[in-house]
Enzyme design. Structure first.
Site, PDB file in Angstrom:
ATOM      1  N   ASP A 194       0.857  -1.191   0.000  1.00 15.56           N
ATOM      2  CA  ASP A 194       0.000   0.000   0.000  1.00 15.56           C
ATOM      3  C   ASP A 194       0.887   1.234   0.000  1.00 15.56           C
ATOM      4  O   ASP A 194       1.350   1.688   1.034  1.00 15.56           O
ATOM      5  CB  ASP A 194      -0.918  -0.003   1.223  1.00 15.56           C
ATOM      6  CG  ASP A 194      -1.974   1.097   1.141  1.00 15.56           C
ATOM      7  OD1 ASP A 194      -1.750   2.081   0.406  1.00 15.56           O
ATOM      8  OD2 ASP A 194      -3.016   0.968   1.797  1.00 15.56           O
ATOM      9  N   HIS A 199       0.632   7.966   4.032  1.00 14.71           N
ATOM     10  CA  HIS A 199       1.220   7.268   5.170  1.00 14.71           C
ATOM     11  C   HIS A 199       2.733   7.446   5.284  1.00 14.71           C
ATOM     12  O   HIS A 199       3.359   6.857   6.164  1.00 14.71           O
ATOM     13  CB  HIS A 199       0.882   5.779   5.080  1.00 14.71           C
ATOM     14  CG  HIS A 199      -0.581   5.535   4.877  1.00 14.71           C
ATOM     15  ND1 HIS A 199      -1.524   5.830   5.830  1.00 14.71           N
ATOM     16  CD2 HIS A 199      -1.275   5.070   3.800  1.00 14.71           C
ATOM     17  CE1 HIS A 199      -2.731   5.528   5.375  1.00 14.71           C
ATOM     18  NE2 HIS A 199      -2.608   5.082   4.144  1.00 14.71           N
ATOM     19  N   ILE A 214      -0.333   9.442   8.625  1.00 17.93           N
ATOM     20  CA  ILE A 214      -1.091   8.588   9.526  1.00 17.93           C
ATOM     21  C   ILE A 214      -0.810   7.116   9.215  1.00 17.93           C
ATOM     22  O   ILE A 214      -0.331   6.767   8.132  1.00 17.93           O
ATOM     23  CB  ILE A 214      -2.598   8.866   9.419  1.00 17.93           C
ATOM     24  CG1 ILE A 214      -3.116   8.561   8.007  1.00 17.93           C
ATOM     25  CG2 ILE A 214      -2.906  10.296   9.830  1.00 17.93           C
ATOM     26  CD1 ILE A 214      -4.631   8.695   7.854  1.00 17.93           C
ATOM     27  N   GLY A 217      -5.094   2.347   7.872  1.00 14.89           N
ATOM     28  CA  GLY A 217      -6.187   1.703   8.590  1.00 14.89           C
ATOM     29  C   GLY A 217      -6.060   0.195   8.590  1.00 14.89           C
ATOM     30  O   GLY A 217      -6.363  -0.473   9.585  1.00 14.89           O
TER      31      GLY A 217
END
Length: 296
Positions: A194, A199, A214, A217
């Protein structure tokens, strides 16, 4: 409107071959915290942790299905489907469900068939449901459903979709686990495929409205399932039948997750574990909500 719901729903499914090796599984497990379990003494070489990291003992956490062969296929590939033309900076992963049809093999080759199964109008946002069915020569392996939340693309008067909210569990949790997130956790996890710059790139994160990059998820998703398996399912990944969550808030690398777990207490809820995940560092701000593990 950049999302043409009718075109997206009518589009032919896309199929392709995916493959993975034990190295991919090990990297994923490290990315979701294997070998760093604070409940263990010498966790990196604890026998229970080596089941996730040592090839001679390896078993596969079912959440690996979200990255096997392609890396976050439900989100990134969903944005390239017919009828979908959106700005990546407006995209958030709203929720995820994995249904396991049999234990995931340590290595394999399979066919993944993906389509937009639903498009919902939430008013200020649109939600795309990307469904991916994965099969190999022995039959179905798993089904992924990713809910893709696109800010600013709702309001056309479409179906709002079903509510996935669960009734809050009663009483104190059966188990609470805390899991510190490494400062480099997102950089490690993204090696499983990903590559969203949200991120890793501070400038991109600011454009997307965050003070800094961040955590994925799906990384929190994997960390949480591992905690459930390790604490309430005897470390047996083969007991997991399905795992669903709604991403309710962000996690920043360096924070600590509080993972609260409730076993089902009635015949109707037997074989179900309800989970709540919050950030210890931000006064238990919600991170994962409406989270349910169904098991044997």
């Amino acid at each position: 409107m950049p999302i043409d719901a009718a075109l997206a729903l009518a589009a032919e499914p896309r199929s392709g071959e995916i493959s993975w090796t034990s190295k991919d599984v090990q990297l994923y497990h490290l990315g979701v915290g294997a070998g760093a379990n604070p409940d263990k003494r010498s966790p990196a070489t604890d026998p229970d942790e080596l089941r996730y990291t040592l090839e001679s003992r390896l078993h596969v956490l079912p959440s690996f299905a979200t990255v096997a062969g392609a890396g976050s296929p439900g989100v990134i590939s969903g944005l390239s489907m017919p009828g979908v033309d959106v700005d990546l900076a407006r995209v958030l992963h709203g929720g995820q469900t994995v249904r396991v049809h049999r234990p995931l093999p340590v290595e394999g080759t399979a066919t993944a068939t993906s389509r937009i199964a639903a498009v919902y109008d939430k008013g200020k946002a649109a939600v795309l449901v990307m469904r991916t069915e994965v099969t190999d020569t022995e039959g179905p392996l798993w089904t992924n459903e990713a809910q893709i939340f696109v800010r600013g693309e709702g309001g056309w008067g479409g179906d709002r979709g079903p509510s996935a909210r669960l009734e809050p569990p009663a009483g104190d949790p059966d188990k609470v686990a805390e899991r510190p997130i490494r400062e480099d956790q997102a950089l490690l996890y993204r090696l499983s495929g990903d590559w969203n710059p949200l991120h890793a790139d501070p400038e991109f994160a600011k454009v997307a409205g965050f003070e800094r990059p961040i955590l994925h998820g799906l990384c929190t998703y994997g960390i949480t399932l591992k905690a459930v398996v390790d604490t309430l399912l005897g470390g047996d990944v083969s007991r997991v039948r399905s795992y669903a969550t709604r991403f309710a808030g962000v996690v920043y690398p360096g924070e600590t997750l509080r993972i609260s777990m409730w076993r089902g207490t009635s015949p109707a809820s037997d074989g179900r574990i309800q989970v709540s995940v919050t950030s210890v560092d931000r006064d238990d701000a919600p991170v994962l909500a409406d989270t349910l593990v169904e098991h044997s």
